[in-house]
Scaffold this motif. Structure first.
Motif, short mmCIF file in Angstrom:
data_model
loop_
_atom_site.label_atom_id
_atom_site.label_comp_id
_atom_site.label_asym_id
_atom_site.label_seq_id
_atom_site.Cartn_x
_atom_site.Cartn_y
_atom_site.Cartn_z
N ALA A 68 54.33 38.90 201.45
CA ALA A 68 54.03 38.05 200.31
C ALA A 68 54.58 36.64 200.51
O ALA A 68 53.94 35.66 200.15
CB ALA A 68 54.60 38.67 199.04
N ARG A 69 55.77 36.53 201.09
CA ARG A 69 56.42 35.24 201.21
C ARG A 69 56.05 34.48 202.48
O ARG A 69 55.96 33.26 202.47
CB ARG A 69 57.93 35.42 201.14
CG ARG A 69 58.43 35.91 199.78
CD ARG A 69 59.94 35.98 199.77
NE ARG A 69 60.43 36.37 198.47
CZ ARG A 69 61.71 36.55 198.17
NH1 ARG A 69 62.63 36.38 199.12
NH2 ARG A 69 62.09 36.90 196.96
N LEU A 70 55.89 35.19 203.56
CA LEU A 70 55.68 34.55 204.85
C LEU A 70 54.34 34.90 205.49
O LEU A 70 54.02 34.38 206.55
CB LEU A 70 56.82 34.92 205.80
CG LEU A 70 58.20 34.40 205.39
CD1 LEU A 70 59.30 35.02 206.26
CD2 LEU A 70 58.26 32.89 205.50
N GLY A 71 53.57 35.76 204.88
CA GLY A 71 52.25 36.07 205.38
C GLY A 71 52.16 37.41 206.08
O GLY A 71 53.15 37.93 206.61
N ALA A 72 50.95 37.98 206.10
CA ALA A 72 50.74 39.30 206.69
C ALA A 72 50.98 39.28 208.20
O ALA A 72 51.48 40.25 208.76
CB ALA A 72 49.31 39.77 206.38
N SER A 105 63.08 28.38 209.08
CA SER A 105 64.46 28.84 208.91
C SER A 105 64.50 30.21 208.26
O SER A 105 65.25 31.10 208.67
CB SER A 105 65.26 27.83 208.09
OG SER A 105 65.46 26.64 208.82
N SER A 106 63.67 30.39 207.22
CA SER A 106 63.62 31.68 206.53
C SER A 106 63.10 32.77 207.46
O SER A 106 63.63 33.90 207.49
CB SER A 106 62.72 31.59 205.30
OG SER A 106 63.25 30.68 204.36
N ALA A 155 72.57 35.97 206.55
CA ALA A 155 72.46 35.72 205.11
C ALA A 155 73.01 34.35 204.73
O ALA A 155 72.52 33.74 203.76
CB ALA A 155 73.20 36.82 204.35
N LEU A 156 73.99 33.86 205.47
CA LEU A 156 74.68 32.63 205.10
C LEU A 156 74.21 31.40 205.87
O LEU A 156 74.56 30.28 205.50
CB LEU A 156 76.18 32.80 205.32
CG LEU A 156 76.90 33.83 204.45
CD1 LEU A 156 78.34 33.99 204.92
CD2 LEU A 156 76.86 33.41 202.99
N ALA A 157 73.43 31.59 206.95
CA ALA A 157 73.12 30.48 207.85
C ALA A 157 72.52 29.28 207.13
O ALA A 157 73.04 28.16 207.23
CB ALA A 157 72.17 30.97 208.95
N SER A 177 65.56 27.25 214.86
CA SER A 177 64.71 26.53 213.90
C SER A 177 64.57 25.07 214.30
O SER A 177 63.48 24.49 214.20
CB SER A 177 65.30 26.65 212.49
OG SER A 177 65.38 28.01 212.10
N LEU A 178 65.66 24.45 214.73
CA LEU A 178 65.59 23.07 215.20
C LEU A 178 64.62 22.93 216.37
O LEU A 178 63.77 22.04 216.40
CB LEU A 178 66.98 22.59 215.63
CG LEU A 178 67.90 22.00 214.56
CD1 LEU A 178 69.28 21.77 215.12
CD2 LEU A 178 67.31 20.71 214.02
N ARG A 179 64.76 23.80 217.35
CA ARG A 179 63.92 23.71 218.55
C ARG A 179 62.44 23.91 218.21
O ARG A 179 61.57 23.21 218.74
CB ARG A 179 64.39 24.73 219.58
CG ARG A 179 63.78 24.54 220.95
CD ARG A 179 64.42 25.44 222.00
NE ARG A 179 64.18 26.86 221.72
CZ ARG A 179 65.14 27.71 221.37
NH1 ARG A 179 66.39 27.30 221.24
NH2 ARG A 179 64.86 28.98 221.13
N GLN A 180 62.15 24.86 217.33
CA GLN A 180 60.76 25.13 216.96
C GLN A 180 60.16 23.99 216.15
O GLN A 180 58.96 23.73 216.23
CB GLN A 180 60.68 26.44 216.19
CG GLN A 180 60.93 27.66 217.07
CD GLN A 180 61.26 28.91 216.27
OE1 GLN A 180 61.51 28.85 215.07
NE2 GLN A 180 61.29 30.05 216.94
#
Length: 408
Positions: A7-11, A139-140, A273-275, A331-334
């Protein structure tokens, strides 16, 4: 959980996420059972560490070449094919164990093949992610993947792998083979991603050079890659003989060793969880700098303590740092690397990151065999102190918004 992820990020992310979860469980089982298998054949620190080295060596030998082909081939099909080949290799290893014909040489050959597959599959999976989720959700998505790795690879798999090895030495490797087959089936259902934009008529060497140049010219990513390249030499020099450290210094059993590895999972789950929250609250500069200090203290404490509870606490904190660092840097690299260069930039980063791990694994076994089991930890602690000093100022660039960072 898969439904929420869909639902949040896609199938499509749900399929990739599930395949990653399944294969991570299998990998974790082998990571726990593999050192126990080698240690049951030989008590030589050099040979035990050598098993880690041969699985990491392909990152030094083939990572750049793998990145070039990841940017040329269908990334989804590539991962599926590699997973099936790895399943066949693990099945072969399980059969040799079951028939009593397994040797150190057989283990090394299978581990080398698994490592070669990782250079292709891991690079392709990292390059696939930006085509599956939107840039502002990377990031998520990475946090979910890292959390799944922590739960499956470390919480579930490590004690399970050690327990299965005690019950039947071939079982953990056969089960890992099945997980690779299942992951391949799941990825077949993934919607094909757009073809990489890299031109197939360009020479492989020129393609590799393009990715290396891009990474080297980007000051922040270059600093992160060099820091973790040296850092992984230090880390793997120490942890390549961790199974012997647990037996000789802490006095834990084989099953106890498997449960001790779950300390990594406790911290890793907290870290995922905290990143994102830590980066938003303190900024990337602080988070990355603190991470380097944590690495230094981890090695120095493990070199001096014999208390099991201290080791557990240190592993929890270290693993939390590792996940925070991993989510942040991935996430930065992507975000920063162009889509058509994702495979090559990722593989160039991996040469330093995981290539350093290969060198460290080789050195750790040799050092421990000559000067004792704690010497690699002392050397790692001093090395990370020097890395922290060298990287301290360049990491200030990480305080900028990642979307605004341009190629340096």
């Amino acid at each position: 959980m898969p439904a929420l992820t869909s639902a949040r990020l896609g199938a499509d992310f749900a399929k990739l996420w599930t395949a990653s979860a399944v294969s991570n469980v299998g990998d974790g089982i082998t990571m726990a059972a593999g050192p126990l298998l080698i240690a049951s054949i030989t008590d030589s620190p050099a040979l035990v560490a050598g098993a880690v080295f041969v699985q990491q060596l392909p990152w030094l030998l083939f990572a750049l070449l793998s990145g070039a082909y990841v940017d040329r081939l269908d990334r989804r099909r590539l991962v599926v094919t590699v997973n099936l080949v790895r399943a066949a290799a693990l099945t072969t290893l399980a059969l040799t164990i079951a028939t009593g014909t397994v040797t150190v040489a057989v283990c090394y050959a299978v581990l080398f093949l698994l490592g070669t597959g990782e250079t292709l599959a891991d690079t392709a999976m990292g390059a696939l992610l930006p085509s599956v989720v939107a840039p502002d959700r990377l990031s998520s998505a990475n946090a979910r993947l890292y959390a799944t790795f922590t739960i499956g690879n470390q919480f579930v798999a490590k004690p399970l792998g050690a327990w299965l090895f005690v019950i039947a030495a071939a079982a953990p490797f056969g089960l890992n083979a099945l997980t690779f087959v299942l992951a391949a089936v799941l990825l077949v259902r993934l919607r094909p991603a757009p073809a990489p934009a890299a031109t197939t008529h360009a020479s492989v060497i020129r393609s590799i050079a393009e990715g290396v140049r891009w990474l080297w010219r980007h000051r922040l990513l270059r600093t992160l890659a060099l820091s973790m390249g040296v850092g992984n030499v230090a880390f793997c020099a120490a942890f390549a003989v961790f199974v012997l450290y647990c037996r000789q210094r802490l006095g834990v059993s084989d099953v106890g060793y498997g449960f001790l590895l779950t300390a990594f999972a406790v911290g890793g789950l907290a870290g995922t969880a905290l990143a994102t929250r830590l980066v938003r609250t303190f900024g990337r500069t602080v988070v990355l700098r603190v991470g380097l200090v944590v690495e230094m203290l981890t090695h120095l404490i493990l070199a001096t303590t014999t208390a099991l509870w201290v080791v557990v606490a240190v592993l929890v904190v270290f693993s939390a740092h590792g996940m925070v660092w991993g989510v942040t840097v991935a996430s930065l690299r992507q975000r920063l690397a162009p889509s058509h260069l994702l495979g090559r930039v990722g593989s160039a980063y991996a040469v330093l990151d995981l290539g350093g791990a290969a060198v460290g694994s080789l050195l750790g076994g040799l050092i421990a065999g000559v000067w004792g089991i704690t010497t690699p930890f002392w050397i790692a602690g001093v090395t990370m102190a020097l890395v922290a000093l060298a990287a301290w100022r360049p990491l200030t660039q990480s305080q900028n918004r990642s979307e605004a960072i341009e190629e340096g």
